[in-house]
Write an enzyme that holds these catalytic residues in place. Structure first.
Site, PDB file in Angstrom:
ATOM      1  N   GLN A 126      -6.227  -2.092  -2.423  1.00 55.42           N
ATOM      2  CA  GLN A 126      -5.695  -0.914  -1.984  1.00 55.42           C
ATOM      3  C   GLN A 126      -4.847  -0.292  -3.192  1.00 55.42           C
ATOM      4  OE1 GLN A 126      -5.366  -4.042  -0.568  1.00 55.42           O
ATOM      5  NE2 GLN A 126      -4.729  -3.923   1.645  1.00 55.42           N
ATOM      6  N   THR A 152       0.652  -1.102   0.189  1.00 53.78           N
ATOM      7  CA  THR A 152       0.033   0.078  -0.022  1.00 53.78           C
ATOM      8  C   THR A 152       0.855   1.319  -0.117  1.00 53.78           C
ATOM      9  OG1 THR A 152      -1.760  -1.244   1.250  1.00 53.78           O
ATOM     10  CG2 THR A 152      -2.015   1.279   1.193  1.00 53.78           C
ATOM     11  N   ASP A 200     -12.225   2.859   3.041  1.00 56.26           N
ATOM     12  CA  ASP A 200     -11.109   3.333   3.895  1.00 56.26           C
ATOM     13  C   ASP A 200     -10.339   4.521   2.963  1.00 56.26           C
ATOM     14  OD1 ASP A 200     -11.611   1.432   5.517  1.00 56.26           O
ATOM     15  OD2 ASP A 200     -10.083   0.040   5.046  1.00 56.26           O
ATOM     16  N   TRP A 246      -8.742   1.174  11.757  1.00 53.76           N
ATOM     17  CA  TRP A 246      -7.929   0.357  11.324  1.00 53.76           C
ATOM     18  C   TRP A 246      -6.669  -0.242  12.368  1.00 53.76           C
ATOM     19  CZ3 TRP A 246      -3.332   2.806   8.292  1.00 53.76           C
ATOM     20  CH2 TRP A 246      -2.344   1.925   7.567  1.00 53.76           C
ATOM     21  N   GLN A 287     -10.436   2.030  -3.091  1.00 52.00           N
ATOM     22  CA  GLN A 287     -10.022   1.921  -1.983  1.00 52.00           C
ATOM     23  C   GLN A 287      -8.617   2.357  -1.635  1.00 52.00           C
ATOM     24  OE1 GLN A 287     -10.141  -2.411  -0.802  1.00 52.00           O
ATOM     25  NE2 GLN A 287      -8.738  -2.178   0.902  1.00 52.00           N
ATOM     26  N   ASP A 288      -8.438   3.132  -0.330  1.00 54.12           N
ATOM     27  CA  ASP A 288      -7.109   3.699  -0.060  1.00 54.12           C
ATOM     28  C   ASP A 288      -6.571   4.827  -0.720  1.00 54.12           C
ATOM     29  OD1 ASP A 288      -7.273   1.949   1.912  1.00 54.12           O
ATOM     30  OD2 ASP A 288      -5.566   0.849   1.719  1.00 54.12           O
ATOM     31  N   ARG A 338     -13.922   3.309  10.276  1.00 51.53           N
ATOM     32  CA  ARG A 338     -13.897   2.102  11.092  1.00 51.53           C
ATOM     33  C   ARG A 338     -12.327   2.052  11.591  1.00 51.53           C
ATOM     34  NH1 ARG A 338     -12.622  -3.153   7.049  1.00 51.53           N
ATOM     35  NH2 ARG A 338     -11.489  -2.371   5.479  1.00 51.53           N
TER      36      ARG A 338
END
Length: 548
Positions: A342, A312, A386, A456, A364-365, A454
């Site tokens: 990611q 990531t 996220d 992590w 995502q990310d 959420r």
């Protein structure tokens, strides 16, 4: 006279050593007892004290001065010593352990860079007298240590972590201990300082904001002008795909800017166009400003992602570590898509970094607010899972946060903050912004669950205040990561939000969730207090609200 000088030196050495032993054996032993790992603290501080005593004794006749350390300073010194040792050991690991596995090799290379950066962060923490700086840089060190491990965990290569030196476990504890001591020292000084600073910030904020333009004090007047300019400022370096500039790629332009350097702000004007490249600005390249021709006019794009073998950390289209980075009027994009998981558009580990009128597009990310102090103003962020994450002290103000359509089996989580230690000064704050559906999501938003975030990591911290929350936000508001993990240790807060998704009546009943009602609690997460933004943002010229 010479004998008197020797006597005075000797007395000085005795006082130095006595003070060090007092740290271990006297009253300040309580500081070790109050750290998260007291036995580790005592062992390393005592060992360092004995070593210094031995060195002091051997140099008395040579009139060589020996450094004096407070308990706080000694805790940082032993952590720094172990950071150097950790980097040496990781650097000399047998590369055969990683050659046969490309993913493991990439994760290991991340570790080398991250431990090198940790030495840098701890070194400047030792030299600085500013406690907020110390907390920031030590928090970044903890983020580095965690991220090294994350690279292997992401690839399901946990067994490779067993190849790392066993001393890294104690090093992790030393990082936590030294941070806790810094936090304790800062708390002793905080009350008086905060009162004075807050009055000044709020006064400054009200004066600026009546005109709609406030500027934290951490940016120079010249930087303000660059950001306020109605037309893009003239670049020291010009990047243009059509050949009308100095270079055709952003990477070349940044390299040229680094050569100009000299500690001053260097402007790289990136003309309109789609630049398909990965850009990585290292920590040695500071005070770079990237100016585009506008959101979606100047676009830097790539498709790095975890599914195709990147960590990531390494998947970012645009990564920056050098302090004082500024970006204006540009889009950062990762086109890997939701199925690649990611895939980072921008990763910032730049201290005192500012992003003004920028767009971040991914799934995502998307936006990796990796570490240190960051400010985002008038920006657009797009994503699914996220998509605003990391372990920076990060404020997004007056931004548009767009939820995109995810894969069919995915819930949407806007944030995933990565604070692993309760003493870190990090968190994600979303202030005076809007969270709503992107164009591809509007007609189907009822088919997906959308949450504000959420946890992590165990001490995840996110606050959303005075923002508009659209009806796509699930009534529970927040989603667990896994079972009861972090639900009592996280800090999630909501303050005076509006819109159909802002009703807190149905929110989660976690111990760590707070419906904030007190302005005195909410102001802790303002730009002025949370980022100490009044000391560094104004020089960029980016408008901001210091208070609520």
């Amino acid at each position: 006279m010479e004998k008197l000088f020797s006597l005075n030196c000797c007395i000085g050495y005795i006082l130095i050593v006595y003070s060090l032993f007092a740290c271990v054996h006297g009253k300040e032993q309580l500081s070790c007892n109050q750290t998260p790992y007291p036995n580790v603290c005592k062992h390393y501080v005592e060992t360092a004290t004995n070593t210094l005593f031995s060195e002091t004794s051997s140099t008395q006749d040579e009139h060589v001065s020996s450094p004096s350390y407070s308990f706080h300073g000694m805790a940082l010194k032993v952590t720094m010593d172990q950071a150097i040792r950790a980097h040496e050991l990781v650097s000399t690991m047998d590369p055969k352990n990683f050659k046969e596995n490309k993913k493991a090799k990439m994760a290991w290379e991340d570790c080398l860079e991250l431990y090198e950066d940790t030495i840098y962060q701890l070194n400047r923490s030792m030299k600085s007298k500013n406690l907020n700086d110390k907390l920031t840089w030590q928090s970044a060190s903890i983020a580095n240590h965690q991220t090294c491990q994350n690279g292997f965990i992401e690839f399901n290569l946990n067994s490779h972590l067993n190849l790392f030196p066993t001393m890294l476990s104690n090093f992790s504890k030393l990082l936590s201990n030294s941070l806790s001591i810094t936090k304790a020292v800062s708390m002793l000084e905080a009350e008086q300082e905060v009162r004075g600073r807050r009055r000044l910030l709020l006064s400054s904020s009200s004066n600026h904001n009546k005109h709609g333009h406030g500027f934290p004090e951490w940016l120079s007047v010249s930087d303000r002008r660059l950001l306020q300019a109605a037309t893009p400022p003239k670049g020291d370096v010009v990047v243009a795909q059509d050949g009308s500039g100095n270079y055709k790629t952003i990477t070349e332009g940044v390299a040229a800017a680094a050569r100009i350097g000299g500690g001053r702000r260097v402007v790289v004007h990136v003309k309109a166009g789609v630049y398909k490249e990965n850009v990585d600005i290292k920590k040695t390249v500071k005070n770079i400003m990237i100016v585009g021709d506008g959101i979606d006019a100047t676009v830097v794009t790539a498709d790095g992602n975890a599914q195709d073998g990147s960590t990531t950390f390494r998947s970012a289209t645009f990564g920056v570590s050098g302090d004082g980075f500024i970006a204006r009027d540009i889009t950062f994009e990762n086109t890997a898509g939701p199925q690649k998981h990611q895939a980072v558009a921008l990763r910032s580990g730049s201290d005192h970094s500012v992003f003004y009128r920028c767009s971040f597009k991914g799934y995502q990310d998307t936006l990796y607010a990796y570490a240190q102090r960051q400010f985002y103003r008038d920006c657009d962020v797009y994503g699914t899972v996220d998509f605003i994450f990391g372990d920076a002290a990060c404020v997004l103000q007056n931004c548009n946060i767009y939820v995109r359509r995810p894969m069919g089996n995915q819930d949407i989580t806007v944030t995933a903050q990565g604070r692993t230690d309760p003493n870190e000064n990090t968190g994600i704050v979303i202030h005076n912004s809007r969270i709503t559906a992107a164009g591809d999501m509007r007609s189907v938003q009822g088919s997906f669950k959308t949450f504000l975030g959420r946890p992590w990591q165990k001490y995840s911290r996110t606050v959303i205040m005075k923002s508009g929350l659209d009806g796509l936000i699930n009534s529970a508001g927040w989603k667990p990561w896994s079972g009861s993990f972090a639900l009592s240790t996280l800090y999630y807060g909501e303050y005076m939000n509006t819109g159909p998704g802002a009703n807190t009546a149905g929110r989660v009943h976690w111990p760590g969730f707070h419906v904030i009602s007190s302005p005195s609690e909410a102001v802790k997460f303002s730009v002025g207090d949370f980022l100490a933004g009044g000391s560094w943002i104004p020089g960029t010229g980016v408008p901001f609200d210091a208070g609520l």
